[in-house]
Design an enzyme around this catalytic site. Sequence first.
Site, PDB file in Angstrom:
ATOM      1  N   HIS A 160       0.800  -1.227   0.000  1.00 18.38           N
ATOM      2  CA  HIS A 160       0.000   0.000   0.000  1.00 18.38           C
ATOM      3  C   HIS A 160       0.830   1.274   0.000  1.00 18.38           C
ATOM      4  O   HIS A 160       0.270   2.361   0.062  1.00 18.38           O
ATOM      5  CB  HIS A 160      -0.929   0.029   1.219  1.00 18.38           C
ATOM      6  CG  HIS A 160      -2.119  -0.864   1.106  1.00 18.38           C
ATOM      7  ND1 HIS A 160      -3.258  -0.514   0.422  1.00 18.38           N
ATOM      8  CD2 HIS A 160      -2.345  -2.112   1.580  1.00 18.38           C
ATOM      9  CE1 HIS A 160      -4.143  -1.500   0.500  1.00 18.38           C
ATOM     10  NE2 HIS A 160      -3.605  -2.481   1.199  1.00 18.38           N
ATOM     11  N   LYS A 187      -8.606  13.548   5.420  1.00 16.87           N
ATOM     12  CA  LYS A 187      -7.755  12.367   5.347  1.00 16.87           C
ATOM     13  C   LYS A 187      -6.711  12.467   6.441  1.00 16.87           C
ATOM     14  O   LYS A 187      -6.578  13.510   7.089  1.00 16.87           O
ATOM     15  CB  LYS A 187      -7.086  12.231   3.971  1.00 16.87           C
ATOM     16  CG  LYS A 187      -6.329  13.483   3.507  1.00 16.87           C
ATOM     17  CD  LYS A 187      -5.754  13.295   2.103  1.00 16.87           C
ATOM     18  CE  LYS A 187      -6.825  13.376   1.042  1.00 16.87           C
ATOM     19  NZ  LYS A 187      -6.952  12.161   0.256  1.00 16.87           N
ATOM     20  N   ARG A 188      -5.982  11.374   6.647  1.00 17.22           N
ATOM     21  CA  ARG A 188      -4.905  11.385   7.634  1.00 17.22           C
ATOM     22  C   ARG A 188      -3.968  12.563   7.364  1.00 17.22           C
ATOM     23  O   ARG A 188      -3.664  12.884   6.218  1.00 17.22           O
ATOM     24  CB  ARG A 188      -4.142  10.055   7.529  1.00 17.22           C
ATOM     25  CG  ARG A 188      -2.978   9.884   8.453  1.00 17.22           C
ATOM     26  CD  ARG A 188      -2.545   8.417   8.458  1.00 17.22           C
ATOM     27  NE  ARG A 188      -2.358   7.881   7.115  1.00 17.22           N
ATOM     28  CZ  ARG A 188      -1.171   7.830   6.495  1.00 17.22           C
ATOM     29  NH1 ARG A 188      -0.094   8.296   7.084  1.00 17.22           N
ATOM     30  NH2 ARG A 188      -1.069   7.293   5.298  1.00 17.22           N
ATOM     31  N   LYS A 213       0.515  14.155   1.877  1.00 19.89           N
ATOM     32  CA  LYS A 213      -0.853  14.428   1.440  1.00 19.89           C
ATOM     33  C   LYS A 213      -1.080  15.928   1.233  1.00 19.89           C
ATOM     34  O   LYS A 213      -2.074  16.331   0.659  1.00 19.89           O
ATOM     35  CB  LYS A 213      -1.847  13.849   2.439  1.00 19.89           C
ATOM     36  CG  LYS A 213      -1.806  12.312   2.474  1.00 19.89           C
ATOM     37  CD  LYS A 213      -2.787  11.731   3.468  1.00 19.89           C
ATOM     38  CE  LYS A 213      -2.680  10.217   3.567  1.00 19.89           C
ATOM     39  NZ  LYS A 213      -3.234   9.521   2.399  1.00 19.89           N
ATOM     40  N   THR A 225      -8.741   6.199  -1.598  1.00 22.04           N
ATOM     41  CA  THR A 225     -10.111   5.725  -1.787  1.00 22.04           C
ATOM     42  C   THR A 225     -11.109   6.853  -1.515  1.00 22.04           C
ATOM     43  O   THR A 225     -12.226   6.817  -2.017  1.00 22.04           O
ATOM     44  CB  THR A 225     -10.426   4.527  -0.871  1.00 22.04           C
ATOM     45  OG1 THR A 225     -10.059   4.849   0.479  1.00 22.04           O
ATOM     46  CG2 THR A 225      -9.663   3.288  -1.318  1.00 22.04           C
ATOM     47  N   LYS A 250     -14.854   7.938  -3.267  1.00 20.82           N
ATOM     48  CA  LYS A 250     -16.089   8.213  -2.524  1.00 20.82           C
ATOM     49  C   LYS A 250     -16.654   9.575  -2.906  1.00 20.82           C
ATOM     50  O   LYS A 250     -17.875   9.733  -3.095  1.00 20.82           O
ATOM     51  CB  LYS A 250     -15.812   8.151  -1.023  1.00 20.82           C
ATOM     52  CG  LYS A 250     -15.387   6.782  -0.532  1.00 20.82           C
ATOM     53  CD  LYS A 250     -14.775   6.853   0.868  1.00 20.82           C
ATOM     54  CE  LYS A 250     -14.070   5.557   1.228  1.00 20.82           C
ATOM     55  NZ  LYS A 250     -13.239   5.669   2.433  1.00 20.82           N
TER      56      LYS A 250
END
Length: 804
Positions: A354, A544-545, A550, A652, A656
Amino acid sequence: MTIPASGKEDELDARILAALHYRVGKNERAAKPHDWYNAAVLALRDDIIDLWFASTARTHEAGAKRVYYLSLEFLIGRLLRDALSNLGCTRAMEQALGQHGLDLARIETLEPDAALGNGGLGRLAACFMESLASLDIPAYGYGIRYINGMFRQRIDDGWQVELPETWLAHGNPWEFERRESAYCVGFGGEVVSEEGAVRWLPAEKIEATAFDTPVVGWRGRRVNTLRLWHANAMDPIRLDAFNAGDHAGALAAQVRADSLVRVLYPADSTPAGQELRLRQEYFFSSASIQDILRRHVQYHGEVRSLPEKVAIQLNDTHPSLAVAELMRLLIDDHRLAFDEAWDITRGTIAYTNHTLLPEALESWPLPLFERLLPRHMQIVYAINAQVLREARRKGFDDAAIAAISLIDEHGERRVRMANLAFVGAHSVNGVAALHTQLMKETVFADLHKLYPTRINNKTNGVTPRRWLHQANPRLTALIREAIGSDFLEDAEGLAALGALAGDAALGERVDEVKRANKVDLANHLRELIGIRLDPDALFDVQIKRIHEYKRQLLNLIETVALYDQIRSHPERDWVPRVKIFAGKAAPSYHNAKLIIKLANDIARRVNADPIVGEVLKVVFVPNYNVSLAERIIPAADLSEQISTAGMEASGTGNMKFAFNGALTIGTLDGANIEIMERVGRENIVIFGLTAEDVAAKRAGGYDPRALIEGNRELAQAVHSIASGVFSPDDPTRYAALMEGLMQSDWFMVAADFEAYAAAQNEVKARWRDRAAWRRAAIHNIAGVGWFSSDRTIREYAKAIWGVL
């Protein structure tokens, strides 16, 4: 399949009352809302148990191959709504509870989110479990029954505060303890040879006990099992020590056992933290492999047929010890020769990677590994010898041999868990096309040359039952009116919407649904954090985290630049925008926690500025979890997927949001690329460096300071943050964070700023053309049916597991 009897509201009402009286111990007058919640679950659970038994019996009668999914995270969220929806009982439950003046939606909120994960990895595992059941594939999920999970996030004066997530404080009506499924898990000790056989004598033994949760598939086609492990000491209290007055010491063994299941991802910045993580990972891997072997031998009588009847999927590197544990049990307990055990192990196990981040690939100091798991260390050395001999025979040079080795010899010697998983699996898959290609070119380049057919791609997916049907019932109902119900069975049926994207009336109705969801979210956030939001503003969302790759920081710096522009030119026709952030930072991740504080500092300044007014609002929503995502995602207009190219394996959340009609602003990273291909380049906003560009900049002497100083808006934003404009109580709070951008900018925040700002201007222009925005939103919904986790699981089932 026929809907269970609980589809009849009168019968369901009778069963709820019976559960309330005889299992909860209350009558209607004394019952509180949480009593009704428990009674509702217990009444519905009876049907689920019948389906569970039937599913298991069918598997046994058919002698079917089972899938075993090992994951350190299962972010399952609330289960009541999920089960009601998949069994077709939602309306019946609404009516049954309504007879007692109760609102099902409010009752559902009493269920705590199961604290079994952190982010995308755990949510993916939950989607996969639901899809396995929906596709009628026999499966078990294996994980840890965390008592406190990651943590409950509170924001105090803008700072993240970690508190225990006490989700089990009042019990869990969904789980069943399986006392008979208990296994001994050892640590430490020594390895001895007895009569030609090797025997491990652990110094410490922990008992792993199973707790099972049923996982209901669509239409109740199958109910599979999520099996979570709890830990107990073999002797929970030493009475001699207790009676001698050493009350704490008498409980030391139980405390050590309890620590294994207390917290997800304990901080590993200390040697004790590293040891606990390794102990956790071995504990759940060992218990799971023992359980799998026990069940297989029980029904098939021997272990040699394991690859024909069992498929074990390792979800990331955390369960990599399953390779060594399966080898140990086959050799030591079942007396197989090494080569035969190795063939069985590789034929049974598959591994999903991942991440390309080195710190997430996991490696353990060799002395720690050998002290805790001496027999496994021997097995790892034996595996390594076999693999390296194979590489040498094929002409690999010393550098390639060093990269392939399971032991990293550079500096402190460490055991490489990703390499162990790779060599111990017959399949190694990435989770998006770009990610899989980068696996071949970077972290697994030499292993790929040694085993050129082993790496394959299985792009991630999400379950449309949870992330469209349940999270967004308004949109689901509208889609059914427009194209019928086929998409409920197969999400790729959403493609029929594409032909209607130009229908102005449909576009307006999609917009009405979105606005209603935004009103709901605005009301919720007003109650939660006291902020008032305009539902007609553009809801720009990054949830998100919190991690530097990110790039929440890129979003925040652009927000500061936008704030400066609005203040400087209030007369312009600005598009009102709400910037919504949410996510947790790892407790020991200093910069991530600082980014949360920065988001809150910016929010405090911007939201109190009368010049900006309703044109710009910034919100950080605390304690992000599945239930919160189910509120935010249907209300989002813009989905921020802005990771540094080449660093996000898949994502993901991006799927969504698109299912719910949000447009994506993103880099060519992870599954963004495949989303772009499916929805059309014109219906997504792509910007910034590619993965190749990022690699070239890092290798070519990139000078972020010169770039920042050459861009007036960027320089002004960075300087204002660094100089304390947003932190007057501590003017130097962000100086080091901004200096990091100036000196190295590893995550290419400055390098992508100009392109990101231009992309946000494109978003602004698109938003003003409401008809065009609606068309793009419909094309997004129509184009992402392929990203259903049903499609992903079918690919795993056919190409890796051999069960379809």
